[in-house]
Design an enzyme around this catalytic site. Structure first.
Site, short mmCIF file in Angstrom:
data_model
loop_
_atom_site.label_atom_id
_atom_site.label_comp_id
_atom_site.label_asym_id
_atom_site.label_seq_id
_atom_site.Cartn_x
_atom_site.Cartn_y
_atom_site.Cartn_z
N ASP A 57 -2.97 -71.23 -113.34
CA ASP A 57 -4.22 -70.51 -113.58
C ASP A 57 -4.05 -69.00 -113.71
OD1 ASP A 57 -3.69 -70.31 -110.86
OD2 ASP A 57 -5.80 -70.35 -110.27
N GLU B 145 9.13 -75.62 -113.73
CA GLU B 145 9.55 -74.25 -114.03
C GLU B 145 11.07 -74.08 -113.97
OE1 GLU B 145 5.34 -74.13 -112.44
OE2 GLU B 145 7.21 -75.11 -111.82
N HIS C 267 -4.91 -68.39 -103.29
CA HIS C 267 -3.92 -69.46 -103.39
C HIS C 267 -2.66 -68.98 -104.11
CE1 HIS C 267 -6.24 -69.62 -107.16
NE2 HIS C 267 -5.20 -70.20 -107.72
N HIS C 268 -1.57 -69.63 -103.81
CA HIS C 268 -0.22 -69.32 -104.32
C HIS C 268 0.36 -68.05 -103.69
CE1 HIS C 268 -0.89 -72.60 -106.91
NE2 HIS C 268 -1.18 -71.98 -108.04
N GLY D 81 27.09 -72.95 -111.74
CA GLY D 81 27.36 -74.35 -111.43
C GLY D 81 26.19 -75.10 -110.83
N ASP E 229 25.96 -88.75 -114.45
CA ASP E 229 24.76 -89.47 -114.02
C ASP E 229 24.04 -88.75 -112.89
OD1 ASP E 229 26.93 -89.99 -112.36
OD2 ASP E 229 26.61 -92.14 -112.24
N ASN F 116 29.49 -92.81 -113.75
CA ASN F 116 30.60 -93.18 -112.87
C ASN F 116 30.14 -93.31 -111.43
OD1 ASN F 116 30.21 -90.46 -112.52
ND2 ASN F 116 32.22 -89.85 -113.29
N GLY G 233 27.84 -91.83 -109.30
CA GLY G 233 27.67 -90.81 -108.27
C GLY G 233 28.31 -89.48 -108.61
N GLU H 275 32.28 -84.06 -106.60
CA GLU H 275 32.27 -83.83 -105.17
C GLU H 275 33.23 -84.79 -104.46
OE1 GLU H 275 30.86 -81.24 -104.69
OE2 GLU H 275 29.15 -81.08 -106.03
#
Length: 564
Positions: free
Chosen positions: A28, A51, A114-115, A417, A444, A471, A473, A477
């Site tokens: 708004d 956003e 608000h916000h 990253g 994925d 693959n 997951g 990591e």
């Protein structure tokens, strides 16, 4: 000179930056400005699902256009975008972040609307943006033209994000139209400074028999493709690139030596960078992901380091010099040197850092698809003048080793990253360069962060090729730490059903592939359907990873020192 609204003044300036699309989410406090965006000739509004995605899309757009704009509402909207803006700051991507904020009188009265944080303070969020922008302003009727121009000049000079607060009442305030275009990003380097730089460089180069260039992302952002090509045409100079500079140098020229990643580089790239009499660093700052965890070895005392608005020759520093001016001065010097061809000049660059003679096998119709076969197929498929977008993780470290076809651009985000970046970024690249087909390779796990932008892509009838590495997951990591830990697991989605779920219907083609032959067929279908979004789910073994990623993962694990 006729008066125009502040909103129109800002939009005129954005068009001067070659911006034709504005990304964001309505709220708004920005709706009045969005009315003007819709009415402004030459601008299209691109509403995204959130956003953060809008900021990612703007980042991708800017990497091809040189600037982009994202519009959010106060507080809840702008804070969702700040991660994307921070990534643009880290990787030197010019993005104009515009926040629609409550009216000037409301803010002055410290009204808890608000916000806000309900404490009457209206600059909390602006101060957050101050950390990830090079200029910011809250516009008023009195200051709007001057502040818009000041902030956009900073964006052009530094090639980094800026932030504008646009109160609801200021949008329609009347101000004089711009009297002249925005000035150029940089003024020419002071002649005395340039002469001093040239003299120092000539002294360093005096006894050099070999000269090499290492180019990074800042060279791209500051428009050095042409000056770099001129330098490489001037003499037999070897050129390597960081992964962030991939695509800056034509990979089919005699000069190209490959991607430099410290000790994990191919032999030609290592020789070019580490065994040269003089190394010119062109917009190539040292970071861990581009140097193999700081495993680089530059010639001690024999480097010329060109950075935005400063240069270093050996130990002599030259603050204030423009990078393009310095590069042109070096081109003149090197042209006069009559350098001999260095060993290996003009020989094909090998793509494997561990085995210089290995070539990935294409496999058979029944063989399980592997990373090597995936990248071989992608390499065969990539069209000329396309845009290869690679998500951080297995996708990026596989893609950075691919030879790029002629006039192909490469987009990734290895320094910031932020996983999930590349799907919305592909929305940006495809809109920024509609005549170039974007080819996205994404894991994925990353896709699950921003998958809803598939709907925005199809809504705008865009036709990238999206290859999902399934693959099971977070493989990147797992390679670093926690190979069997549950925190690296993700939900098993039906990926080929996503385009239809997000409204794609007959505008999309999907395939799930598990063998090299199926992948080849799917990519052939992508070639035959240039007007459709093509989504290919490529199923790969869980722990199969590009060789470079496996090597770097070990280095990052040591760097992070997880303990026993």
């Amino acid at each position: 000179m006729p008066d125009i609204t502040v909103g129109e003044y800002l939009l005129r300036r954005l068009r001067e930056l070659d911006i034709e699309h504005v990304f964001g989410v309505p709220g708004d406090y920005n709706l009045g400005f969005l009315d003007q965006v819709l009415d402004f000739p030459g601008l299209d509004w691109v509403g995204t699902c959130n956003e953060l995605d809008a900021g990612y899309a703007a980042d991708g757009y800017s990497r091809l256009r040189g600037a982009a704009a994202v519009v959010t509402t106060f507080g809840v909207g702008e804070l969702s975008a700040v991660n994307a803006v921070a990534g643009s700051y880290a990787e030197s991507v010019p993005v104009v972040a515009v926040t629609g904020m409550p009216a000037t009188a409301v803010a002055a009265a410290r009204t808890p609307v608000h916000h806000t944080l309900m404490d009457g303070e209206y600059d909390h969020f602006g101060r957050m943006f101050a950390e990830v922008t090079v200029a910011r302003a809250t516009l008023t009727t009195e200051n709007a033209p001057a502040e818009i121009d000041r902030v956009l000049r900073a964006l052009r000079r530094h090639r980094k994000p800026v932030h504008l607060n646009l109160p609801t009442d200021v949008v329609l305030a009347r101000v004089p139209a711009p009297a002249a275009p925005l000035p150029a990003a940089d003024t020419p380097t002071d002649p005395d400074l340039l002469r001093a730089f040239r003299s120092a460089a000539a002294h360093l180069l005096a006894d050099a028999r070999t000269v090499s260039v290492l180019a990074g992302h800042e060279a791209d952002r500051h428009g050095l493709r042409g000056p770099l090509a001129d330098l490489l045409d001037a003499a037999p100079v070897r050129a390597a690139v960081y992964s962030t500079g991939k695509g800056l140098v034509d990979e089919h020229t005699a000069a190209f030596a490959g991607v430099y990643t410290g000790e994990f580089s191919t032999k030609p790239a290592r020789i070019a960078v580490e065994d040269t009499d003089c190394l010119i660093l062109a917009g190539a700052p040292v970071t861990d992901t581009v140097t193999g965890g700081f495993s680089h070895h530059f010639p001690a005392g024999r480097t010329i380091d060109l950075r935005p608005h400063r240069a270093t020759v050996g130990r002599a520093e030259f603050p204030g010099i423009i990078m393009a001016d310095a590069l042109r001065a070096l081109t003149g010097l090197i042209r006069e040197m009559h350098l001999p061809e260095p060993p290996g000049y003009g020989q094909p660059v090998n793509s494997s850092p561990q085995d210089e003679t290995a070539q990935p096998t294409r496999g058979t119709a029944t063989q399980t698809l592997t990373q090597d076969q995936l990248w071989a197929a992608v390499s065969d498929f990539l069209p000329k003048s396309s845009v290869l977008v690679a998500e951080q993780g297995t996708a990026f470290f596989g893609a950075q080793e691919l030879p790029l076809p002629e006039d192909t651009r490469f987009i990734g985000q290895p320094m910031w990253g932020s996983i999930g970046y590349t799907l919305p970024a592909t929305l940006g690249t495809q809109l920024a360069a509609p005549n170039r087909r974007s080819v996205l390779v994404i894991g994925d796990g990353s896709l699950q962060l921003t998958a809803q932008e598939l709907g925005t892509l199809t809504r705008h009838s865009l036709s990238p090729v999206i290859i999902i590495i399934n693959n099971d997951g977070y493989t990147v990591e797992r390679a670093i730490h926690g190979a069997t830990a549950s925190y690296n697991d993700i939900a098993p989605w039906n990926y080929t059903a996503l385009p239809a779920a997000f409204g794609g219907d007959d505008r999309c083609v999907t395939r799930r592939v598990t063998t090299p032959a199926e992948l080849t067929d799917a990519l052939s279908l992508a070639t035959a359907t240039p007007d459709r979004l093509v989504l290919i789910e490529a199923v790969l073994p869980r722990n199969d990873a590009p060789e470079l990623l496996t090597a770097l993962a070990g280095r990052f694990a040591e760097q992070n020192d997880y303990g026993a």
